[in-house]
Structures are given as structure tokens and as C-alpha cells.
Write an enzyme that holds these catalytic residues in place. Structure first.
Site, PDB file in Angstrom:
ATOM      1  N   ASP A 214       0.804  -1.227   0.000  1.00 49.93           N
ATOM      2  CA  ASP A 214       0.000   0.000   0.000  1.00 49.93           C
ATOM      3  C   ASP A 214       0.834   1.272   0.000  1.00 49.93           C
ATOM      4  OD1 ASP A 214      -2.266  -1.554   0.054  1.00 49.93           O
ATOM      5  OD2 ASP A 214      -2.549  -1.402   2.212  1.00 49.93           O
ATOM      6  N   MET A 625      22.898  -4.274 -22.786  1.00 47.41           N
ATOM      7  CA  MET A 625      23.200  -3.044 -23.504  1.00 47.41           C
ATOM      8  C   MET A 625      23.574  -1.950 -22.499  1.00 47.41           C
ATOM      9  SD  MET A 625      20.157  -3.210 -26.395  1.00 47.41           S
ATOM     10  CE  MET A 625      20.829  -2.024 -27.535  1.00 47.41           C
ATOM     11  N   GLY A 626      23.751  -0.740 -23.020  1.00 47.44           N
ATOM     12  CA  GLY A 626      24.115   0.372 -22.151  1.00 47.44           C
ATOM     13  C   GLY A 626      25.293   1.161 -22.661  1.00 47.44           C
TER      14      GLY A 626
END
Length: 838
Positions: A214, A625-626
Site C-alpha cells: 500500500d 546493452m548500455g
């Protein structure tokens, strides 16, 4: 994760640079960490002295013993926290017990107390729920039950306790600590424990972590499990949208949130629903007509369906509960729509945790263990929480009391007070949702209407479409013209058909779509193209430009700023929003798309884990990736439980690889059944993914086989994650306000927008807990332009934690090296004198 979602308000706590100073005793002062001896212990500390005495007596014995339990409702990410607590404690050469079935297990003792080994928490990080169980316990609510719990802890030599649960569970932990000395006295007097046992456990130190979907606890940005619950809700809305549109139906969706409307509110922002009903901001009298009017307006624009989200605790201003059934009846009676109800219920709690909940579970769990392990004597009960990218500790009961005050205010129908207590950020989220709800109606009055252009530049990234959608609609509401430029700069140069005014209905349904509907490419401006681009700017009378994209967008903003001296058309506000899975754009902690990509990688690792366990003795090398940025590799390793990580930012040699391979071989000799190596695509010029696979295959002969997986463009994802959608809307809203403000400020005597101020060319980004613009001129000096990465990146400090969590204690001669590095290099664990917002 709800960053910029936070503003802080004062409490009585004091800031503490954790890792640079530690609390001493039960007071509020701090004592600097002493110089380390060669074996990693504090040379003059009681821990070092005790270790020396025990070693002289014939062997090392644990100096502290911890226990961890999960209580109350389960939430995804609890297992990640459990894993981190256990492994950090073991790295500290201390004992740690997992208490099964929450407080029930604490009271009953016996087999519910399980001493943990390294392998105890192997292969649990991806699991939902809590593997050690949770249960309601009426016995613990009585003193006799707590007396039995104290006896069980003392018998096991435990006087350090981590409780993962909601405010009720944490309140119980605080009461337990308050009574501890009285309980010990009674246990000694009745002969249930001896005085020596009681002396060894003369105090109880307690640290709490909030596990609740919550997000209803003050003092922390996000609770463990909230992000995953949002994933479930958004997935449900996406599914309902297609079936609702097929039949021209309306759907009423009930989500959890009995006392806190966070899930309903943020789902409304992320998915662009027609209406959201939450407890903190009750609907005013006549809300039924307003809701139906908005639904009807959307149908007139061509939408074939409507979605209403209702928090289970939603009420009106008279505190009368608003049920999904009532909402359905209103819609059917006023609009005659075919309306259906969907109640998600415990689906929101189920399933595997998101990448964020795994990462934050690891970080919070490690920090909780460190708070207890570094405590010298008795400390007050602490809540370990997250504020932005910083892990903080705050007085536990201050957070609980503030949370309880919100519940009381709502019971008394003092909703204004409840909203104020919830935080300014929550109020801003409510206001943003209100803007989105009303932006389809009459145009807001403006003294001047501008023409703003928007384009995408760089590789596609999830969240681009959400940002464009929100930007277009919020700008239209203000009465401005929005020009959509297709295919970026190349589209601008190609023909006039690539530039057109955008309408409300043009962007309908964009929030759930990945990639770039506007179209994008990696084109970077050249000096030769500048005259033609300037002519296009002038031809279409741009008063401002928003570029949403990756490092190429950043490069183009630099070019446009530098060209202002020669081209008047570029002397307008120019704003960039980072959108790239690489998360390598300066000026922001998070770019759009990186959260979606991270979840794609982590899901792939989960599938590979399943394959590895089915086939036995298998190591997977996963290439991410990156570019030169190791963000995806680092965070995927943390969330996926990788054994080794290789990124460009951390230089490594063949010798380093050999050591890691030897460590992995040692793990398999010790019983490991699967291995995972995360390899950034450009981590090394000389070593490749294939090289790593071949080396592992050679060294692992007879023990394991090696496979490689290059995930490639799958990492760009399909539907954006909830976080990317929410961040996109927030970025867009800030961009609307900033561009309008800058354009108005830049009007000259002829009524034209003209400015050369350096702060009118900016990257808009999330920095800590706020969304801020940073002038491009300031960012250039902070950028490694050759490798296209910022020089400072917040996530780099997580590397020591990765190493600590991935090593077997019996194979780790490094001892406390990684622990010390983490304490000193991590985002500083602070003693919070502030509460964060939700």
C-alpha cells in the site's frame, strides 16, 4: 521510487553519516569509526578485543547474533531483503536466524528458529511472498506471549531483531523492545533462563523494514512490494483496455489501499484512466456528474471504453464508502454504458517481485543488518527506509505515529489534515492527477498562446510515448499549439508533412505503447545542417522545443545552444528529457526506459535460472546493452543475484577475471547448481562476451557447462513499466510549466520569444528526490563526452554490495573488505532528521 514524490518534514531524529560515524549507546551522539586493523576489525573496539580473546580461547565465535522475521501481509521483495540480511550478517562472521511464521514462530520457538547458512537464501530473490512465512499471532499481543518470545530469543543468544512488516508489526516490535528488560527480569525470577543468559542479552536492538504493497508508511519513499503491486495493476488495466474497447464497455477496477490511495492514484497517473477515487481526497458532492461528464467527453472524442479506478478505502466527504458496485450503478444509470467490475484483490500481492523491489529489498536488508552489526550497545528502535537514492534510518515510532495520525484524521473526516500529513508530494500527485482529469475540458485562460514543438531523438525507449501524450494534452489545456515533429531532426529537414499540429485524440492510447510513435533516429546536427534547421524553426514559428531522447538529444541541445550566436531561430527555450535504456544522460538519476529495460533483463535472467536448475550445473553469461554505461548490468546483477558483474566504469584485468572464475568454480565445488555472469556490452576493449564464455567453459570442464545470451534490442521492452509511465508524466508536466514560464519571460517588445540566457537550454531530470532543470552549460563539464557517460553516477556505490552478496563466505578470503567498502562508498546511510513523502 516515487521520487520528486517526496518533500521532507522535520522530526526529532539526527542526521548520521552511516559508515563515517556510528551511534554510541542509547544517546543521540555519534562516535567516529576507529582505524581498521589489518584483519578488518576495529583495532581498539570491543569487537576487536572480544575477537582476540575468543581466538586465544581456541577458535572464533560469533560476536553478535541476529534474527529476522516477516510479519503481517506478505509483499514482493521480502525475500530479497531476507537474503541481504542473512548474507551481510554472515560476511560479518555473525550468526543469523530466520524466524518462521512471523511473531507466531517467535512465540512458539523450536523448529521455527532456523540458523541460516549462505545456501539457505540461495535462489529466493526472484520469489514472491516470503519463504519464511508470515502469520497473525494473537499470543504475541499478550504479555505472556511476548514473555515466551523473549525466552526463545535468549535461549538462542539473540538480542538483535529485524522485523519486516507493516505499521502493526513494527509497533509490536517496539513494544517488545520497551518491555525487554522487564521480561528478562521475570524470566530470571521464574527460573526460565539463568542470569548468565540474561546478561548476554541485556538489551534488544530492533530495526524495522516496511513490507507493504500500500506504500502507507511515513518516513520512506517506497515500501517493499509497492512497485510490484503497481505492475500487477497496470498489467490488468492494459488487459482490460483491449477487451473494453472491443465491446465499448466501461470497467470499474478496485485496487488495494484501505487507508492509503497511493496505488489507485499512481495507477491513474500511469495509465491515464478516466477517474480515480482515493480515501485521502474524497470526492466532492456531485462527483458522479463530473465523472460521467468526463467519460462522455472521451467517448465523443472517439474512445470506445472508459476505466475507473477505485481504492478499496475510497469514501465521499461524509466518510461514506464508495464501492465499485455503486460506481457501476452510477455509470449505467447516467450513461447507459455496459459496465463491468474487476476486483484485483490478492493478485496485487502475488507473483515474482519487480526489479525495483528486488534492488530496494537488497539495499534495505543490507542496511538493516549494518545498523545492528555496527551498533555499540543499546540503540533506539530504527526504521531503515529509502529517500530518493539514499538509504536512511529514522526513529521507528515517529514514523508509525505519523502514519497512525493519518488514519485517525480520516476517521474524523479531517481529510485536509490527512492529506497534509501524507506529505506535500502526495498532494502534488493528487494535483497532477486532477490536471490530467480536467485537461480534456475547456481551455484554461492564457494571456499568450505559444507554439511548442516536441520530437524524439536517439534509440527508442519505453516512456517516450507517455511523455509526449502528457505534454500534448497539458499544453492543449493551457491553450498552446503543440507541433509534433516526426523522425526527429531528419524529419524536420525532410518535408513539412513531418511537422503537424497535434490534437487530444492524436495521442489516445499512447501511454501503454513502447518505442516511439512519433518516430526517432540517432541523427546529430552538423554545422552544415544548421542553416536549414534554423530556417525550419523560423518557418514553423517555434516558441520552444522539447526533445525527448538519449545522449543524442543531449548532443543536439549542445549544438543548438552553441549555434544561438549565429541563428536567431535557436534563441528560444530548449528543453531535454532523458529517455534511454542506458541511463547515461547527465542531469538525471533515471532516464525514461531504463526501468522497463531492467525488468526485461531480470525477467530473462529468471528464465535462464529456471533452465540452469533444470539442466543442472550451468553458467549463463548475459550481455546487456548500455554502451559504456554499466547501469543496466549493475542493477540487473543486484536484482538477479548474479555471481559476477563486468562494467566499463570498473577496470579489470585478466588476473581479475581469473580470480572471479576461480571463485565461481569454488562455488560449484561447494554445491552451487547454477551461475550467472552479467557482462556490459562495452565493458572492455580487449575482452569480449565470447572470450568470457570460452574461458568459463575451459575452466569449468567436468563441473558445469557455459552458455551465452545477448539480449540485444529485447531490452527496449514492449509496454512501459509503471515507473517509466509515471516518471514520463511527471517530466512532461514539469516541461509544460517550465517551457511556458521561460517563453513568457523571454517575450520581447515585438511579442517574439527571444532569449540567449544559458538557463533556457536545460536537461530536465530527477535528482535525488526532486525533478529539476540543469543548464546544459553546467552539465558539459560533468560529462565524459568520449564515452558518453556522466562523470558521477549514483549507482556506482552499489558495487561493493554486489560483491558482498555474491560471494560464499568459505571462499572469501577478502573478509570484511567489501563490507567496509560498502559502508564507506554507498549512498550514505543517514540518521534521518526528515520524513519522506509517499
Amino acid at each position: 521510487m516515487d521520487n520528486d514524490f517526496q518533500d521532507n518534514f522535520s522530526t526529532t531524529g539526527k542526521r548520521l553519516s552511516f559508515g563515517h560515524s556510528v551511534r554510541s549507546g542509547s544517546g543521540s551522539g555519534s562516535t567516529m569509526l576507529q582505524e581498521k586493523s589489518t584483519d578488518g576489525t576495529d583495532s581498539g573496539s570491543p569487537l576487536h578485543v572480544a575477537a582476540s580473546r575468543r581466538a586465544a580461547a581456541g577458535g572464533f565465535k560469533p560476536l553478535k547474533t541476529l534474527a529476522v522475521l516477516t510479519s503481517g501481509g506478505d509483499s514482493q521483495g521480502m525475500n530479497a531483503a531476507l537474503r541481504a540480511i542473512v548474507r551481510v550478517t554472515l560476511y560479518h562472521r555473525m550468526k543469523v536466524y530466520a524466524v518462521k511464521e512471523g511473531y507466531k514462530g517467535l512465540v512458539e520457538g523450536g523448529s521455527n528458529f532456523e540458523e541460516c547458512k549462505w545456501s539457505t537464501v540461495d535462489n529466493i530473490i526472484h520469489l514472491g511472498g516470503t519463504v519464511i512465512g508470515t502469520a497473525r499471532c494473537k499470543e504475541f499481543m499478550e504479555r505472556e506471549g511476548r514473555l515466551r518470545a523473549a525466552e526463545n530469543l535468549v535461549k538462542a543468544g539473540i538480542n538483535n531483531l529485524v522485523v519486516i512488516g507493516g505499521d502493526g508489526s513494527l509497533t509490536g516490535a517496539n513494544l517488545f523492545k520497551e518491555e525487554w528488560k522487564g521480561l528478562l527480569k521475570e524470566l530470571v525470577q521464574t527460573g526460565r533462563v539463568c542470569e548468565e543468559e540474561a546478561d548476554c542479552c541485556g538489551y534488544l536492538n530492533v530495526v524495522g523494514l516496511v513490507g507493504s504493497i500500500d506504500n502507507d508508511m511515513c518516513g520512506t519513499d517506497m515500501t517493499i512490494g509497492t512497485d510490484t503491486a503497481l505492475h500487477r495493476i497496470i498489467e490488468a488495466i492494459d488487459c482490460l483496455t483491449s477487451t473494453a474497447a472491443s465491446h465499448q464497455r466501461s470497467f470499474v477496477l478496485e485496487v488495494m489501499g484501505r487507508h492509503c490511495g497511493y496505488l489507485a492514484l499512481m495507477a491513474g497517473i500511469a495509465a491515464g484512466v478516466d477517474w480515480a477515487l482515493i480515501p485521502e481526497k474524497p470526492s466532492e458532492p456531485g462527483w458522479e456528474e463530473a465523472m460521467c461528464k468526463r467519460m462522455e467527453y472521451h467517448r465523443e472524442l472517439g474512445r470506445r471504453m472508459n476505466i475507473i479506478v477505485v481504492a478499496e478505502g475510497a469514501v465521499d466527504t461524509n466518510n461514506k464508502k464508495i464501492t465499485p458496485q455503486y460506481v457501476k450503478e452510477v455509470i449505467e444509470s447516467k450513461l447507459q454504458h455496459d459496465t463491468r467490475i474487476t476486483i484485483l484483490g490478492h493478485i496485487q500481492r502475488g507473483g515474482k517481485p519487480s526489479a525495483y523491489d528486488r534492488c530496494i529489498g537488497c539495499r534495505l536488508g543490507a542496511a538493516a543488518a549494518l545498523v545492528l552489526l555496527q551498533a555499540r550497545g543499546e540503540i533506539d528502535p530504527q526504521l531503515v527506509a529509502v529517500q530518493g537514492n539514499i538509504i536512511v534510518e529514522a526513529p521507528l515510532m515517529n514514523c508509525v505515529k505519523r502514519t497512525r495520525a493519518i488514519d485517525k484524521a480520516m476517521e474524523e473526516c479531517n481529510f485536509k489534515k490527512a492529506l497534509e500529513l501524507r506529505s506535500e508530494s502526495f498532494t502534488r500527485n493528487v494535483a497532477l492527477r486532477r490536471r490530467l482529469e480536467t485537461s480534456g475540458g475547456a481551455v484554461a485562460p492564457q494571456s499568450k498562446h505559444f507554439r511548442f514543438a516536441v520530437m524524439n531523438i536517439g534509440a527508442p525507449a519505453a516512456g517516450m510515448n507517455s511523455a509526449v501524450r502528457a505534454f500534448v494534452r497539458l499544453m492543449l489545456y493551457k491553450g498552446h499549439v503543440v507541433l509534433g515533429v516526426r523522425e526527429g531532426i531528419l524529419g524536420l529537414l525532410r518535408d513539412s508533412d513531418s511537422i503537424r499540429e497535434m490534437t487530444w485524440e492524436d495521442v489516445t492510447g499512447w501511454s501503454s505503447k513502447g518505442g516511439s510513435i512519433l518516430g526517432t533516429n540517432r541523427y546529430i546536427l552538423t554545422k552544415e545542417a544548421l542553416p536549414e534547421v534554423a530556417a525550419k524553426f523560423g518557418e514553423h514559428h517555434f516558441d520552444g522545443l522539447l526533445i525527448i531522447g538519449g545522449f543524442e538529444a543531449y548532443d543536439n541541445l549542445i549544438m543548438l545552444q552553441n549555434a544561438r550566436e549565429h541563428y536567431t531561430a535557436f534563441r528560444i527555450p530548449l528543453l531535454g528529457i532523458a529517455a534511454t535504456i542506458s541511463n547515461n544522460v547527465p542531469g538525471t538519476d533515471y532516464s525514461l526506459g531504463c526501468d522497463t529495460a531492467l525488468n526485461m533483463i531480470v525477467n530473462a535472467c529468471d528464465i535462464l535460472r529456471q533452465s540452469a536448475y533444470a539442466s543442472r550445473k550451468r553458467v549463463f553469461v548475459v550481455e546487456t546493452m548500455g554502451g559504456y554505461c554499466g547501469y543496466l548490468a549493475t542493477m540487473a546483477s543486484l536484482a538477479g543475484g548474479a555471481d559476477a558483474t563486468y562494467i566499463f566504469e570498473e577496470k579489470f584485468s585478466l588476473s581479475d577475471i581469473q580470480k572471479n572464475v576461480a571463485g565461481l568454480v569454488g562455488k560449484f565445488q561447494g554445491g552451487l547448481e547454477r551461475g550467472l555472469v552479467i557482462w556490459n556490452e562495452r565493458c572492455s576493449v580487449n575482452f569480449t562476451t565470447d572470450f568470457m564464455v570460452q574461458l568459463l567453459a575451459e575452466e569449468g570442464k567436468g563441473m558445469f557447462i557455459t552458455r551465452s545470451n545477448k539480449l540485444g534490442h529485447l531490452q527496449q521492452g514492449e509496454a512501459p513499466s509503471p515507473y517509466d509511465r509515471i516518471l514520463a508524466v511527471k517530466y512532461a508536466a514539469h516541461a509544460v510549466d517550465l517551457l511556458t514560464q521561460l517563453a513568457t519571460k523571454s517575450l520581447n517588445g515585438a511579442g517574439k520569444v527571444r532569449t540567449e540566457a544559458h538557463d533556457t537550454v536545460c536537461m530536465l531530470g530527477l535528482q535525488g528526490v526532486h525533478i529539476k532543470p540543469t543548464p546544459i552549460q553546467e552539465l558539459v563539464g560533468e560529462t565524459d563526452m568520449e564515452h558518453r557517460i556522466p562523470r558521477q553516477q549514483w549507482w556506482r556505490s552499489l558495487s561493493p554490495l554486489l560483491k558482498m552478496l555474491s560471494q560464499h563466505t568459505e571462499h572469501a578470503k577478502i573478509g570484511r573488505q567489501y563490507l567496509d567498502e560498502y559502508v564507506q562508498a554507498c549512498p550514505r546511510l543517514k540518521r534521518s532528521d526528515t520524513f519522506s513523502e509517499h
